[in-house]
Design an enzyme around this catalytic site. Structure first.
Site, short mmCIF file in Angstrom:
data_model
loop_
_atom_site.label_atom_id
_atom_site.label_comp_id
_atom_site.label_asym_id
_atom_site.label_seq_id
_atom_site.Cartn_x
_atom_site.Cartn_y
_atom_site.Cartn_z
N ASP A 107 -23.09 -0.88 11.22
CA ASP A 107 -24.45 -0.45 11.52
C ASP A 107 -25.07 -0.08 10.18
OD1 ASP A 107 -26.77 0.87 12.22
OD2 ASP A 107 -25.78 2.53 13.24
N LYS A 158 -33.44 -0.76 3.02
CA LYS A 158 -33.56 -1.65 4.19
C LYS A 158 -35.02 -1.98 4.52
CE LYS A 158 -32.14 -1.56 9.06
NZ LYS A 158 -31.36 -0.75 10.02
N GLU A 203 -29.64 -4.33 16.77
CA GLU A 203 -29.18 -2.95 16.95
C GLU A 203 -29.20 -2.51 18.42
OE1 GLU A 203 -31.57 -0.79 14.14
OE2 GLU A 203 -30.52 -1.71 12.46
N ASP A 207 -34.37 4.53 20.09
CA ASP A 207 -33.59 4.71 18.87
C ASP A 207 -34.40 5.48 17.82
OD1 ASP A 207 -32.10 4.55 16.55
OD2 ASP A 207 -31.99 2.36 16.50
#
Ligand code: ATP
Ligand code: MG
Length: 386
Positions: free
Chosen positions: A7, A74, A177, A201
């Site tokens: 992850d 990211k 994800e 999330d």
């Protein structure tokens, strides 16, 4: 051959390994003895020698050399310098972002005067994850599955794959994800009937909602597919921390007569303690914040922070942030012609107790289950049966 699941988060990364004997995945501990590895890379210059730091050590050293400390890389993966997300990041990050060399339009980050592609920086994180996992598993890790946000486009997925390969990993698969979260929560795509799963999330810097459904692939195997996603790429746990940091700033200003908010070192320190206090409030009704020698105004005394915040106060403060996430949940449901009444059950991870109650509000009998932490963190999966 040893394989791991990664992850690769904006703020933190986690590695898990599937153990066929137990028929379950286990989160691995890194070389610092932690499950989470901060997705941070830094360059340390000492006695004219440069070395690359990754993870917790990079975070700690970042206080000294903030402009050579790359966080949230990211966000830049597979994006051009001209991308609005890059422009916004430039205003917020303490390091320099430039276009690539030789007319490469992609955004690059600068560490120690040199420009690096985000995929390169990401590969340094993956390399550490691979090394630590090899150590934990007692053998060389060669293969990996890496998760990406559902909204990642082809360029962003390709950059992630490239980063994995640069880290000497055979990237078996790039998966979404929310799909990983649904699997991690034990939801099965093979079940009869039509199920849709809403994944909430809350990350460090981004908030994503996805609605998945179960579908059969060509071989007839049940699989999750992402039906739709939305979110806010600039809303996350950091904003919750920021509320506590502001309170610490007010406390210090009152006592020292000086506003400490331009002191980068103080801010980093305050943020660290704020995050810790926030997490404590998920469990306790109160959290003490004690920061020895936190700040000294020029010519003034050294100020120690000693304050207490309550969950009640915090819940009141975060109300607008929580309301924003709930309005996005509503939008996501509406987009799929669903209403909260369709939500039948769901295991969940608490972000803060307030969030939990809200997600659960319209659902009689729904209780978020604390403590289940695998795959992505901060995720709640709620299932719609219809
Ligand atoms: N027990 C807890 N109570 C409250 N907040 C928590 C708790 N544990 C973690 N958090 C917060 O959740 C956020 C965790 O983010 P996480 O590590 O999942 O981000 P990420 O996956 O790297 O980010 P992104 O999803 O943006 O890529 C952080 O802000 C962290 O402080
Ligand atoms: Mg995440």
């Amino acid at each position: 051959m040893k394989a791991i699941g990664i992850d690769l988060g904006t703020t933190n990364s986690v590695v898990a390994h599937y153990d066929p004997e137990r028929a379950g995945a286990t989160v691995l501990t890194n070389s610092d003895g932690e499950n989470l590895t901060p997705s941070v890379v830094g360059l340390r210059t000492r006695d004219g020698q440069e070395s690359i730091l990754v993870g917790r050590t990079a975070v700690n050293f970042g206080v000294r050399q903030p402009k050579d400390t790359i966080v949230s890389v990211k966000r830049l993966m597979g994006r051009d310098f001209a991308d609005p997300v890059v422009a916004r990041s430039r205003g917020q990050l303490n390091y320099e972002i430039t276009p690539g060399p030789d007319d490469d339009p992609r955004a690059h980050v600068v560490m120690g005067e040199q420009a690096y592609a985000p995929a390169h920086v990401s590969s340094l994180i993956l390399e550490k994850l691979r090394r630590d996992a090899s150590r934990a598993l007692g053998g060389e890790v060669t293969h990996a599955v890496i998760t990406v946000p559902a909204y990642f486009d082809n360029a962003q997925r390709a950059a992630t794959r490239e980063a994995g390969e640069k880290a000497n990993l055979v990237v078996k698969k790039i998966i979404d994800e929310p799909t990983a979260a649904a699997i991690a929560f034990g939801l099965q795509a093979g079940q009869e009937g039509r199920h849709r799963v809403l994944v909430y999330d809350m990350g460090g810097g981004t908030f994503d909602i996805s609605i998945l459904h179960t579908a059969r692939d060509q071989q007839g195997h049940g699989q999750f597919q992402v039906l739709s996603f939305l979110g806010d790429s600039w809303l996350g746990g950091d904003d919750f921390d920021r509320i506590i940091v502001e309170e610490i700033i007010r406390w210090v200003t009152e006592r020292s007569g000086t506003d400490p908010s331009t002191d980068a070192r103080f801010l980093l320190e305050a943020k660290r303690y704020a995050e810790q206090a926030k997490k404590q409030l998920s469990q306790d009704r109160e959290a003490d914040i004690t920061i020895p020698a936190a700040f000294r105004a020029e010519g003034g005394p050294l100020v120690d922070v000693e304050m207490t915040i309550t969950r009640e106060w915090f819940e009141e403060q975060i109300e607008p942030l929580v309301a924003r996430t709930m309005s996005l949940v509503q939008q996501a449901l509406t987009k799929q012609d669903l209403t909260p009444e369709h939500i039948s059950a769901g295991p969940g991870v608490p972000v803060v107790p307030r969030d939990q109650r809200r997600v659960g509000d319209p659902v009689p009998g729904l209780r978020a289950q604390p403590g289940r932490r695998s795959g992505g963190r901060g995720e709640q999966a709620l299932r719609a049966d219809r």
